[in-house]
Design an enzyme around this catalytic site. Sequence first.
Site, short mmCIF file in Angstrom:
data_model
loop_
_atom_site.label_atom_id
_atom_site.label_comp_id
_atom_site.label_asym_id
_atom_site.label_seq_id
_atom_site.Cartn_x
_atom_site.Cartn_y
_atom_site.Cartn_z
N GLN A 175 -3.82 -1.81 2.58
CA GLN A 175 -4.08 -1.90 1.15
C GLN A 175 -5.20 -2.90 0.94
O GLN A 175 -5.41 -3.80 1.75
CB GLN A 175 -2.83 -2.30 0.39
CG GLN A 175 -2.12 -3.52 0.89
CD GLN A 175 -0.72 -3.63 0.30
OE1 GLN A 175 0.01 -2.65 0.19
NE2 GLN A 175 -0.34 -4.85 -0.09
N VAL A 176 -5.93 -2.71 -0.17
CA VAL A 176 -7.15 -3.48 -0.39
C VAL A 176 -7.06 -4.23 -1.71
O VAL A 176 -6.63 -3.69 -2.72
CB VAL A 176 -8.38 -2.54 -0.39
CG1 VAL A 176 -9.63 -3.33 -0.75
CG2 VAL A 176 -8.55 -1.90 0.97
N ILE A 230 -6.02 -3.02 -5.38
CA ILE A 230 -6.70 -1.95 -6.11
C ILE A 230 -6.50 -0.61 -5.43
O ILE A 230 -6.74 0.44 -6.01
CB ILE A 230 -8.20 -2.23 -6.23
CG1 ILE A 230 -8.81 -2.35 -4.84
CG2 ILE A 230 -8.47 -3.47 -7.04
CD1 ILE A 230 -10.29 -2.30 -4.82
N ALA A 231 -6.08 -0.63 -4.18
CA ALA A 231 -5.84 0.60 -3.45
C ALA A 231 -4.77 0.36 -2.41
O ALA A 231 -4.71 -0.69 -1.79
CB ALA A 231 -7.13 1.07 -2.79
N ALA A 232 -3.92 1.36 -2.23
CA ALA A 232 -2.87 1.29 -1.22
C ALA A 232 -2.85 2.62 -0.49
O ALA A 232 -2.60 3.66 -1.10
CB ALA A 232 -1.52 0.99 -1.85
N LYS A 278 -8.99 -6.19 3.05
CA LYS A 278 -8.16 -5.10 3.57
C LYS A 278 -7.07 -5.70 4.46
O LYS A 278 -7.37 -6.37 5.45
CB LYS A 278 -9.03 -4.11 4.36
CG LYS A 278 -8.27 -2.95 4.97
CD LYS A 278 -9.23 -2.01 5.69
CE LYS A 278 -8.52 -0.86 6.37
NZ LYS A 278 -9.45 0.04 7.07
N SER A 292 -2.20 4.68 3.61
CA SER A 292 -1.14 4.84 4.59
C SER A 292 -1.05 3.66 5.55
O SER A 292 0.04 3.26 5.96
CB SER A 292 -1.35 6.13 5.39
OG SER A 292 -2.64 6.13 5.99
N LEU A 293 -2.19 3.09 5.92
CA LEU A 293 -2.20 2.04 6.93
C LEU A 293 -2.50 0.66 6.36
O LEU A 293 -2.22 -0.34 7.01
CB LEU A 293 -3.24 2.35 8.02
CG LEU A 293 -3.12 3.70 8.72
CD1 LEU A 293 -4.20 3.83 9.79
CD2 LEU A 293 -1.74 3.87 9.32
N ASP A 322 -14.74 10.49 9.03
CA ASP A 322 -13.85 10.78 7.90
C ASP A 322 -14.60 10.67 6.57
O ASP A 322 -14.19 9.95 5.66
CB ASP A 322 -12.68 9.79 7.92
CG ASP A 322 -11.50 10.26 7.07
OD1 ASP A 322 -11.43 11.45 6.76
OD2 ASP A 322 -10.67 9.41 6.70
#
Length: 563
Positions: free
Chosen positions: A288-289, A281-283, A303, A285-286, A444
């Site tokens: 992906q999930v 669902i998300a990618a 993750k 820089s370090l 962050d």
Amino acid sequence: RARRVVIRGRERGCMWWLSAAAATSARRLRVAPTAARSLASTGSGAAGRGDKSSSGAKKTSAHAERGPGGDGGGATSSSGGGERGSVGGWEDEVFMADLRVRLRSTREHHAALADATAAAAVGTSGGGARAIRSGNGFGVGFGGRFGYGAAPPWEIAATTYDPVSFAEYFAWRPGKVFYRFANIALRLGDIGTRVYVKRGTVEERATILREHFTALGPAFVKFGQVLSTRSDLLPAAVCFELAKLQDNLPAASHEHAVALLARELRAPPEALFEYIPEQPIAAASLAQVYRARVRGGLEVAVKLQRPGLAETLALDSTIMRSIALALRRMVRLRSDFVGIVDELVGRTFDEMDYRLEAASIRRFHNTYAGGEGDAAGLAGLVRAPLVLDELSTSAVLVMEWIDGTRLTDLDAMLAMGIKPSVLLERGVRCSLHQLLETGFMHSDPHPGNLVVGRDGALVYLDFGMVVEVPRQTRRAMIRGLVGFVNRDAPSMVRDLQTLDFLPPHIDVQAATAALRDVFDRAEEGGGGDEGGGNGANIIMTGSAVRGTNDFLGVVSQLSAALI
């Protein structure tokens, strides 16, 4: 020996759980289109998100990235399992205790089988195991510690930033260094040329810049993410385009995800998970999930670290340090660029160790589940996801899935009956509480790492970047702000030294006089509605224009005056 291991497993009473896994082990861990659509339709939010970063990843509508990091909240599933506070969910203590025992038993069983198989293979070979990568089994190859055939330093110490070892390793591999340097120079040179000759529109150049950063890998993606927040330096169109680097990156293959899970957990993924989708669902820089479901019905955010991450970062840091060292010899620089590279890349290596992130998540969650959060009036209003330690390692982090709404989705928040101003005030209070009271701070907190949960709580995601603020520093911050408000130059100079805004060897009397001059000029320039329109006094210092009602603006002017 393998049979004895199985018998022991039966004696532990775990085979009933393993039999369920065995029933599905024949089929690959792939998602059927209908199942994917069904699961995707159950939540509007996202899942633990990510990216130094490592981290960070809640990604769909609510979770946008952060090098996926993040968190999770109970997501409603078709089976009903996993919703926060529901029977069979994260807050059902009996269910969770039973689930954790079953997951541990499954991993132990498969690890024992793997060990028995490896031992049997060594026995049948008639000799001891031989190191394939190196002659002596300690990663030493021809030509020295990191010569040809040696194991790279990031495999010996997976999440340790060691620039000396990196430089020694790549000194034996100049071809890799030259090829990478040429690639970086060509891509950045292309951008520089387009800007210089004004080729294309600003939007077009921004798109190409984002594409180049994406192609260059995690170090440059991280750099682009930082630049996306600097609207004071870059055009709005460039910041907007670079913001896409937070969660809009190409994903690694599904095969990589399955192989990484099998290697890290030492068990077939299908023995532990009911469902893992083909696409994350998300990618970031370090990492992906993925939004997945463990055996037992609990929905989680998984993750996973990107492939080849450590080598790319080590190579880029070696090149950047070499350039910084050369510049330091040729040009007198006021900034320590070597130190900057070490800090940035070192922090990124810290993000790659998900055990550290898991510990940070637990600490933050416990703070605002009660205890210190009660004193700040934030208990229950701010939280972090829960972590499933039984399936987490240094390269895999399994967390509570959280359905949520992005902070940028104002219409959705208003539909939930939540005023954005209330969330803003809560976020400021939480940041100040972390910075000045607990000393443990999420470093962050951008919109990609914050979502509003279904219960209205402000949920922090991606704890790859956290910082410990010592008590002495916290006190100096408070004293410095009081001195700034009171225009107390001597006190403020001392506190600025404590905070490392000013070097310890600086002439205190000259610094005090310079700071008094800044304040005096501000008074002479007028304030309030007559002087500045909005009450902020503006002072010109070289090419910088900063308001004297801006604490960092005063520090900037003082530094310029002293230098």
